[in-house]
Write a protein that holds these residues in place. Sequence first.
Motif, mmCIF file in Angstrom:
data_model
loop_
_atom_site.group_PDB
_atom_site.id
_atom_site.type_symbol
_atom_site.label_atom_id
_atom_site.label_comp_id
_atom_site.label_asym_id
_atom_site.label_seq_id
_atom_site.Cartn_x
_atom_site.Cartn_y
_atom_site.Cartn_z
ATOM 1 N N ALA A 1 47.314 23.759 53.484
ATOM 2 C CA ALA A 1 47.038 25.123 53.926
ATOM 3 C C ALA A 1 46.238 25.914 52.894
ATOM 4 O O ALA A 1 46.209 27.144 52.949
ATOM 5 C CB ALA A 1 48.354 25.849 54.213
ATOM 6 N N ALA A 2 45.583 25.223 51.967
ATOM 7 C CA ALA A 2 44.894 25.931 50.881
ATOM 8 C C ALA A 2 43.524 25.332 50.612
ATOM 9 O O ALA A 2 43.265 24.165 50.906
ATOM 10 C CB ALA A 2 45.743 25.885 49.613
ATOM 11 N N ASP A 3 42.633 26.147 50.053
ATOM 12 C CA ASP A 3 41.313 25.689 49.626
ATOM 13 C C ASP A 3 41.281 25.371 48.138
ATOM 14 O O ASP A 3 40.443 24.593 47.683
ATOM 15 C CB ASP A 3 40.257 26.765 49.905
ATOM 16 N N LEU A 4 42.171 25.988 47.384
ATOM 17 C CA LEU A 4 42.175 25.859 45.927
ATOM 18 C C LEU A 4 43.603 25.993 45.422
ATOM 19 O O LEU A 4 44.361 26.846 45.910
ATOM 20 C CB LEU A 4 41.294 26.952 45.304
ATOM 21 N N ILE A 5 43.968 25.168 44.438
ATOM 22 C CA ILE A 5 45.278 25.260 43.793
ATOM 23 C C ILE A 5 45.081 25.796 42.381
ATOM 24 O O ILE A 5 44.194 25.337 41.649
ATOM 25 C CB ILE A 5 45.969 23.887 43.729
ATOM 26 N N VAL A 6 45.888 26.758 41.989
ATOM 27 C CA VAL A 6 45.874 27.252 40.609
ATOM 28 C C VAL A 6 47.103 26.697 39.903
ATOM 29 O O VAL A 6 48.232 26.853 40.377
ATOM 30 C CB VAL A 6 45.864 28.792 40.542
ATOM 31 N N ALA A 7 46.876 26.020 38.772
ATOM 32 C CA ALA A 7 47.958 25.370 38.026
ATOM 33 C C ALA A 7 47.827 25.729 36.553
ATOM 34 O O ALA A 7 47.000 26.552 36.151
ATOM 35 C CB ALA A 7 47.904 23.856 38.223
ATOM 36 N N GLY A 8 48.655 25.084 35.726
ATOM 37 C CA GLY A 8 48.590 25.330 34.286
ATOM 38 C C GLY A 8 49.174 26.671 33.913
ATOM 39 O O GLY A 8 50.130 27.143 34.526
ATOM 40 N N GLY A 9 48.579 27.289 32.896
ATOM 41 C CA GLY A 9 49.048 28.600 32.476
ATOM 42 C C GLY A 9 50.338 28.590 31.705
ATOM 43 O O GLY A 9 50.979 29.618 31.532
ATOM 44 N N ALA A 10 50.748 27.416 31.214
ATOM 45 C CA ALA A 10 51.968 27.300 30.418
ATOM 46 C C ALA A 10 51.862 26.048 29.560
ATOM 47 O O ALA A 10 51.230 25.073 29.963
ATOM 48 C CB ALA A 10 53.207 27.210 31.311
ATOM 49 N N GLU B 1 56.993 30.687 39.147
ATOM 50 C CA GLU B 1 58.238 30.424 38.418
ATOM 51 C C GLU B 1 58.750 31.735 37.845
ATOM 52 O O GLU B 1 57.975 32.664 37.601
ATOM 53 C CB GLU B 1 57.997 29.431 37.290
ATOM 54 N N PRO B 2 60.051 31.826 37.585
ATOM 55 C CA PRO B 2 60.597 33.071 37.035
ATOM 56 C C PRO B 2 60.255 33.276 35.566
ATOM 57 O O PRO B 2 60.316 34.404 35.072
ATOM 58 C CB PRO B 2 62.109 32.910 37.229
ATOM 59 N N ASP B 3 59.888 32.208 34.845
ATOM 60 C CA ASP B 3 59.643 32.309 33.407
ATOM 61 C C ASP B 3 58.336 33.040 33.121
ATOM 62 O O ASP B 3 57.352 32.918 33.853
ATOM 63 C CB ASP B 3 59.589 30.914 32.776
ATOM 64 N N ALA B 4 58.306 33.780 32.013
ATOM 65 C CA ALA B 4 57.119 34.536 31.616
ATOM 66 C C ALA B 4 55.928 33.621 31.347
ATOM 67 O O ALA B 4 54.780 34.044 31.473
ATOM 68 C CB ALA B 4 57.431 35.375 30.372
ATOM 69 N N GLU B 5 56.187 32.356 30.975
ATOM 70 C CA GLU B 5 55.095 31.434 30.677
ATOM 71 C C GLU B 5 54.220 31.152 31.902
ATOM 72 O O GLU B 5 53.087 30.691 31.766
ATOM 73 C CB GLU B 5 55.657 30.112 30.137
ATOM 74 N N ALA B 6 54.732 31.418 33.094
ATOM 75 C CA ALA B 6 53.940 31.213 34.310
ATOM 76 C C ALA B 6 53.012 32.381 34.601
ATOM 77 O O ALA B 6 52.158 32.291 35.488
ATOM 78 C CB ALA B 6 54.865 30.985 35.505
ATOM 79 N N SER B 7 53.146 33.474 33.866
ATOM 80 C CA SER B 7 52.365 34.672 34.144
ATOM 81 C C SER B 7 50.852 34.457 34.109
ATOM 82 O O SER B 7 50.141 34.971 34.991
ATOM 83 C CB SER B 7 52.757 35.785 33.165
ATOM 84 N N PRO B 8 50.283 33.712 33.117
ATOM 85 C CA PRO B 8 48.826 33.493 33.141
ATOM 86 C C PRO B 8 48.342 32.810 34.410
ATOM 87 O O PRO B 8 47.264 33.127 34.920
ATOM 88 C CB PRO B 8 48.598 32.599 31.906
ATOM 89 N N ARG B 9 49.113 31.875 34.932
ATOM 90 C CA ARG B 9 48.752 31.179 36.163
ATOM 91 C C ARG B 9 48.763 32.128 37.358
ATOM 92 O O ARG B 9 47.843 32.137 38.172
ATOM 93 C CB ARG B 9 49.731 30.032 36.394
ATOM 94 N N LEU B 10 49.801 32.951 37.448
ATOM 95 C CA LEU B 10 49.908 33.884 38.566
ATOM 96 C C LEU B 10 48.815 34.942 38.509
ATOM 97 O O LEU B 10 48.242 35.320 39.538
ATOM 98 C CB LEU B 10 51.289 34.542 38.555
ATOM 99 N N ALA B 11 48.509 35.413 37.300
ATOM 100 C CA ALA B 11 47.444 36.409 37.143
ATOM 101 C C ALA B 11 46.099 35.826 37.541
ATOM 102 O O ALA B 11 45.275 36.489 38.192
ATOM 103 C CB ALA B 11 47.413 36.913 35.701
ATOM 104 N N CYS B 12 45.849 34.581 37.160
ATOM 105 C CA CYS B 12 44.601 33.908 37.515
ATOM 106 C C CYS B 12 44.500 33.755 39.032
ATOM 107 O O CYS B 12 43.455 34.058 39.631
ATOM 108 C CB CYS B 12 44.530 32.547 36.834
ATOM 109 N N ALA B 13 45.561 33.294 39.668
ATOM 110 C CA ALA B 13 45.542 33.096 41.114
ATOM 111 C C ALA B 13 45.286 34.410 41.843
ATOM 112 O O ALA B 13 44.515 34.463 42.814
ATOM 113 C CB ALA B 13 46.865 32.481 41.571
ATOM 114 N N ALA B 14 45.910 35.489 41.374
ATOM 115 C CA ALA B 14 45.709 36.794 41.997
ATOM 116 C C ALA B 14 44.268 37.266 41.815
ATOM 117 O O ALA B 14 43.669 37.829 42.741
ATOM 118 C CB ALA B 14 46.679 37.808 41.405
ATOM 119 N N ALA B 15 43.697 37.023 40.626
ATOM 120 C CA ALA B 15 42.314 37.437 40.368
ATOM 121 C C ALA B 15 41.334 36.698 41.269
ATOM 122 O O ALA B 15 40.385 37.289 41.800
ATOM 123 C CB ALA B 15 41.967 37.204 38.897
ATOM 124 N N VAL B 16 41.559 35.393 41.462
ATOM 125 C CA VAL B 16 40.671 34.608 42.324
ATOM 126 C C VAL B 16 40.830 35.041 43.783
ATOM 127 O O VAL B 16 39.844 35.179 44.518
ATOM 128 C CB VAL B 16 40.951 33.103 42.168
#
Length: 273
Positions: A104-113, A10-25
């Motif tokens: 097409a995925a093994d794991l979904i990352v959600a939340g973070g907001a 999402e474009p909102d900053a509140e989604a940043s924790p979710r995106l950071a987590c997904a990238a780390a995994v």
Amino acid sequence: MFASILVHAEPDAEASPRLACAAAVAERFDAVLVGVGAELLQSTGVADPFGMLAMQWQEVMRQRLEDNLMAAEQAFRRHAGNLRTDWRSFYQAPTEALCHTARAADLIVAGGAPLSGADYWRQADTAELVIRAGRPVLVAPPAHRTFHGDRILVAWKDTREARRAVADAMPFLKRAEAIVVMEVCDEDQAHAAESHTAEVVAHLKRHGVAASAKVMVEADDRAGAEINIQARAMAADLIVAGCYGHSRMREWVMGGVSNSLIRAPEQFVLLSH
């Protein structure tokens, strides 16, 4: 092993924790990071006999949707860095788009907001993802923190959902430094709980995973609090749990562990249904 990680951008900053987590995994497992931008155009809800106002409003909202999807992709790529990626955009409700893309995925990352005031048109419903997507869901807490997964608490209950969660979490469990399998139960169930947790620990050992067992005697309504207390005590940043052993409606109305872990996660939580 996780070969592909799916996340809603999402474009909102509140989604940043979710995106950071997904990238780390994705980096941890050398996986492809699949980003989904999804938003649904809202109906006007305006009485307009000539249709002119509705047409103008639709055009404005369509442009806004395009801008949001473009900004979501930019946010996704900032967090992805040099990872292998796959980007997809949908003019669709985010929950629906993620459930379909989960094939097409093994794991979904959600939340973070924060979940207060969740917008069906723009935000994914984490609980619906857990139930419908057919994939484990890693819930990121609203507070921005780095995902490690080195110390894990398995919140055990002798249910199908908990067994599924342990199997789904195996890639994390195999890499962890410390694991506790804990069951919270009434006093008259303590002996059975000791047997349950010991068998789970033995099962993990056969997979080359070292873990210890723990039983906490507490009332059902204290289970969620005890899970978080134990996670803090062992400095775990990941909780593994089955989700919705009771009906979802009962959890929503009466409260429950699934409800608290989704709506107010203090750590990262891996949930399976």
